[in-house]
Motif scaffolding. Sequence first.
Motif, PDB file in Angstrom:
ATOM      1  N   SER A 370       0.706  -1.182  -0.211  1.00 57.57           N
ATOM      2  CA  SER A 370      -0.005  -0.052   0.010  1.00 57.57           C
ATOM      3  C   SER A 370       0.797   1.463  -0.080  1.00 57.57           C
ATOM      4  CB  SER A 370      -1.135   0.026   1.271  1.00 57.57           C
ATOM      5  OG  SER A 370      -0.240   0.149   2.371  1.00 57.57           O
ATOM      6  N   THR A 371       0.321   2.396  -0.394  1.00 57.92           N
ATOM      7  CA  THR A 371       0.844   3.689  -0.251  1.00 57.92           C
ATOM      8  C   THR A 371      -0.088   4.673   0.415  1.00 57.92           C
ATOM      9  OG1 THR A 371       2.164   3.559  -2.211  1.00 57.92           O
ATOM     10  CG2 THR A 371       1.698   5.628  -1.647  1.00 57.92           C
ATOM     11  N   ALA A 372       0.533   5.713   1.037  1.00 61.15           N
ATOM     12  CA  ALA A 372      -0.423   6.266   2.120  1.00 61.15           C
ATOM     13  C   ALA A 372       0.013   7.636   2.254  1.00 61.15           C
ATOM     14  CB  ALA A 372      -0.480   5.565   3.596  1.00 61.15           C
ATOM     15  N   ILE A 373      -0.732   8.760   2.520  1.00 58.46           N
ATOM     16  CA  ILE A 373      -0.595  10.089   2.695  1.00 58.46           C
ATOM     17  C   ILE A 373      -1.338  10.387   4.228  1.00 58.46           C
ATOM     18  CG2 ILE A 373      -0.729  12.607   2.174  1.00 58.46           C
ATOM     19  CD1 ILE A 373      -0.866  11.756  -0.850  1.00 58.46           C
ATOM     20  N   VAL A 374      -0.520  10.973   5.041  1.00 53.15           N
ATOM     21  CA  VAL A 374      -1.166  11.517   6.353  1.00 53.15           C
ATOM     22  C   VAL A 374      -0.674  12.785   6.434  1.00 53.15           C
ATOM     23  CG1 VAL A 374      -1.077  10.953   8.876  1.00 53.15           C
ATOM     24  CG2 VAL A 374      -1.068   9.068   7.452  1.00 53.15           C
ATOM     25  N   LEU A 375      -1.711  13.713   7.084  1.00 52.72           N
ATOM     26  CA  LEU A 375      -1.643  15.027   7.143  1.00 52.72           C
ATOM     27  C   LEU A 375      -1.669  15.078   8.956  1.00 52.72           C
ATOM     28  CD1 LEU A 375      -3.778  16.699   4.594  1.00 52.72           C
ATOM     29  CD2 LEU A 375      -1.385  16.045   4.601  1.00 52.72           C
ATOM     30  N   THR A 376      -0.760  16.168   9.377  1.00 48.14           N
ATOM     31  CA  THR A 376      -0.878  16.654  10.748  1.00 48.14           C
ATOM     32  C   THR A 376      -0.888  18.125  10.823  1.00 48.14           C
ATOM     33  OG1 THR A 376       0.530  14.750  11.273  1.00 48.14           O
ATOM     34  CG2 THR A 376       0.235  16.459  12.864  1.00 48.14           C
ATOM     35  N   ASP A 377      -2.015  18.445  11.641  1.00 45.50           N
ATOM     36  CA  ASP A 377      -2.204  19.913  11.880  1.00 45.50           C
ATOM     37  C   ASP A 377      -1.125  20.449  12.981  1.00 45.50           C
ATOM     38  OD1 ASP A 377      -3.266  22.475  12.954  1.00 45.50           O
ATOM     39  OD2 ASP A 377      -4.801  21.888  12.297  1.00 45.50           O
ATOM     40  N   ILE A 378      -0.094  21.321  12.445  1.00 42.16           N
ATOM     41  CA  ILE A 378       0.679  21.541  12.996  1.00 42.16           C
ATOM     42  C   ILE A 378       0.136  22.437  14.369  1.00 42.16           C
ATOM     43  CG2 ILE A 378       2.706  23.316  13.260  1.00 42.16           C
ATOM     44  CD1 ILE A 378       2.985  22.449  10.121  1.00 42.16           C
ATOM     45  N   ARG A 379      -0.581  23.069  14.392  1.00 45.55           N
ATOM     46  CA  ARG A 379      -1.153  23.770  15.537  1.00 45.55           C
ATOM     47  C   ARG A 379      -1.628  22.996  16.759  1.00 45.55           C
ATOM     48  NH1 ARG A 379      -1.777  28.991  16.863  1.00 45.55           N
ATOM     49  NH2 ARG A 379      -1.445  29.493  14.875  1.00 45.55           N
ATOM     50  N   THR A 380      -2.558  21.729  15.987  1.00 48.44           N
ATOM     51  CA  THR A 380      -3.338  21.049  17.241  1.00 48.44           C
ATOM     52  C   THR A 380      -2.783  19.643  17.390  1.00 48.44           C
ATOM     53  OG1 THR A 380      -4.886  20.184  15.437  1.00 48.44           O
ATOM     54  CG2 THR A 380      -5.310  22.208  16.524  1.00 48.44           C
ATOM     55  N   GLY A 381      -1.971  19.208  16.491  1.00 48.49           N
ATOM     56  CA  GLY A 381      -1.335  18.072  16.577  1.00 48.49           C
ATOM     57  C   GLY A 381      -2.431  16.629  15.866  1.00 48.49           C
ATOM     58  N   LEU A 382      -3.588  17.180  15.377  1.00 46.68           N
ATOM     59  CA  LEU A 382      -4.621  16.323  14.960  1.00 46.68           C
ATOM     60  C   LEU A 382      -3.899  15.671  13.448  1.00 46.68           C
ATOM     61  CD1 LEU A 382      -7.836  15.098  14.909  1.00 46.68           C
ATOM     62  CD2 LEU A 382      -8.274  17.079  13.608  1.00 46.68           C
ATOM     63  N   GLN A 383      -4.122  14.305  13.465  1.00 43.73           N
ATOM     64  CA  GLN A 383      -3.603  13.514  12.283  1.00 43.73           C
ATOM     65  C   GLN A 383      -4.887  13.211  11.727  1.00 43.73           C
ATOM     66  OE1 GLN A 383      -0.576  10.612  13.404  1.00 43.73           O
ATOM     67  NE2 GLN A 383       0.723  12.151  12.683  1.00 43.73           N
ATOM     68  N   GLN A 384      -4.661  13.047  10.288  1.00 46.71           N
ATOM     69  CA  GLN A 384      -5.832  12.656   9.459  1.00 46.71           C
ATOM     70  C   GLN A 384      -5.207  11.775   8.096  1.00 46.71           C
ATOM     71  OE1 GLN A 384      -9.060  15.295   8.317  1.00 46.71           O
ATOM     72  NE2 GLN A 384      -9.277  14.295   6.487  1.00 46.71           N
ATOM     73  N   GLN A 385      -5.478  10.522   8.014  1.00 47.39           N
ATOM     74  CA  GLN A 385      -5.150   9.904   6.773  1.00 47.39           C
ATOM     75  C   GLN A 385      -5.931  10.581   5.609  1.00 47.39           C
ATOM     76  OE1 GLN A 385      -5.550   5.415   6.608  1.00 47.39           O
ATOM     77  NE2 GLN A 385      -6.977   5.982   4.627  1.00 47.39           N
ATOM     78  N   TRP A 386      -5.097  11.079   4.718  1.00 45.14           N
ATOM     79  CA  TRP A 386      -5.723  11.713   3.761  1.00 45.14           C
ATOM     80  C   TRP A 386      -5.986  10.767   2.558  1.00 45.14           C
ATOM     81  CZ3 TRP A 386      -7.988  16.217   3.137  1.00 45.14           C
ATOM     82  CH2 TRP A 386      -8.240  16.753   1.884  1.00 45.14           C
ATOM     83  N   ALA A 387      -5.311   9.735   2.209  1.00 43.13           N
ATOM     84  CA  ALA A 387      -5.447   8.772   0.947  1.00 43.13           C
ATOM     85  C   ALA A 387      -4.715   7.651   1.479  1.00 43.13           C
ATOM     86  CB  ALA A 387      -4.825   9.664  -0.266  1.00 43.13           C
ATOM     87  N   CYS A 388      -5.133   6.562   0.829  1.00 40.79           N
ATOM     88  CA  CYS A 388      -4.360   5.323   0.956  1.00 40.79           C
ATOM     89  C   CYS A 388      -4.887   4.511  -0.212  1.00 40.79           C
ATOM     90  CB  CYS A 388      -4.850   4.611   2.406  1.00 40.79           C
ATOM     91  SG  CYS A 388      -3.981   2.928   2.498  1.00 40.79           S
ATOM     92  N   TRP A 389      -3.780   3.721  -0.956  1.00 40.93           N
ATOM     93  CA  TRP A 389      -4.127   2.999  -1.960  1.00 40.93           C
ATOM     94  C   TRP A 389      -3.524   1.280  -1.416  1.00 40.93           C
ATOM     95  CZ3 TRP A 389      -2.404   7.987  -2.250  1.00 40.93           C
ATOM     96  CH2 TRP A 389      -2.984   8.689  -3.011  1.00 40.93           C
TER      97      TRP A 389
END
Length: 549
Positions: A370-389
Amino acid sequence: MTTLVVPPLDDRPWPTLGPALCDFLEERAVFGPGSLKGQPAVIDDEKRSIIYRAYEVYPRGHEFAGRRRFRRVAVSLRKGTAKTELGAWVAYLELHPESPVRCDGFDQWGRPVGRPVRNPYIPMMAYTEEQVEELAYGALYTVVTEGPDADLFDAGLDRIIRLDERGRADGKAEALANSPAARDGARTTFQDFDETHRMHLPRQVDSYETMMANLDKRPLDDPWSLEHTTAGQLGQGSVAENTHIEAEQIAAGLIEDPELFYLHRFAGPGHDLTSVEGRIEAIREATGPLGEYGPGQFRGIARQWNRPKADKKYLERVWLNRWETGEAQAFDLARWAKPHEQGGLARAGAELRPGALVAAGFDGARFRDSTAIVLTDIRTGLQQQWACWERPADLDPNAEWEVPEDEVTDAWAEIRRRFRLWKAYCDPPHWTETVGAWEARWPDQFEEWWTNRRRPMAEAIRAYTEAMDSRQVTHTDDPTFNRHIGNAGKDLINLWDDDGKQLYILKKLHPTRKFDVAMAGCLSWRARLDALKKGALKQRETYVPKRLR
């Protein structure tokens, strides 16, 4: 109670022969070897629910009306929960000349009406010849010979023959061990596999596959198979492991149109196994609704950890029914998956706000896994999986598959449109030229971050786990992200931190278990820490003049 149930319970129950079969067992069967040997069978709630699910049929009006819903049934329960006796009782139902195990139509309320199997053939497989009589076949022998219908059978130590009304052979059950060639021509109506976590040798796996192929030889009799086991060792390649991994893939949506019903009850993460009381609670959870068979049973099991040379990994596996021990997992899945309001890290329903300053992580294989992109809000530390194949689990291993490069590039363009991307740390293997193209297209926002550098990678993982422990990091409770976090294992390296703790990098707990989203999350967090160190949040906000009255 922690369970993996595939498929999960339906809002509207399927028609099932289960009620009539449980009644039949309690009327015509007895307990097998043990403290209750020979006494009338009593079906507890756990086994009753399993039998109900195992004998679900397609409803009236369906193109397969009356046919079995599940071709394969597998049950994984902790040691000492009478799994073998369950297999014996089901085999008894399948062999008995009056047991209503196949649908013969529906009554006026749409409930299935059962009939016995015609001339059944029931192979019962154990992992060694020495164990055949001690496992399900031996229990079936006791149920047959000690029960009220013993005159309907001719029971021997290696086969039990069903007799017709004239005393002639009319089907049989027999004990097998490691003999796929001998069973090549068998016309099976039901088959039982006991302690499948012990079936890991090539000849045993071959025997299983051969017997599964035999199910197609008598389609009119709707044949099926039952497996019952305790958790085994990941990486051994046992029959139980293969079934467990398949069930996980079905639950993740990676396999379509499955014919498997799977129940795995285990002690979930979060128990304190360093104390007797903590272990008692873990054993209680792994046991489920059955509870203790006798006063103090759980405490007696929990005390086994206190022996100086106790194999704690073995105890955790068989008594807590865990495929992976807590020591093997890289991250604390219990803390990760627990709701934030209960002290965990999951913020279900949360999402990154538009325009947020984010850091990104990118990891994965282009042609496998698989391949994935994860984003992190620099201010709050909240992570979100943006995409996964992810490569589909049921795809032919030799079939070509590739993560679509244009979709990945489009995902980055969308991220830049919605958010302020500080930087993306990308693990370049398999994507070297593509990452270079992104760097050329969006200068200063992409950086190669090689995960094969042991010290930097181990330090990044340590920082990520510390953020989890202190609840600095949270996440949006994405099921795929959660699964990949649980799939990440520890690979200890010969490096130690300042406190003397051995460092580790990530590895797969099993060859088929993907953890690329977890790695992308770790890289995204590393990028966030670097952004904070470089003062990303101290940059002057855009000034918008306001009209004064």
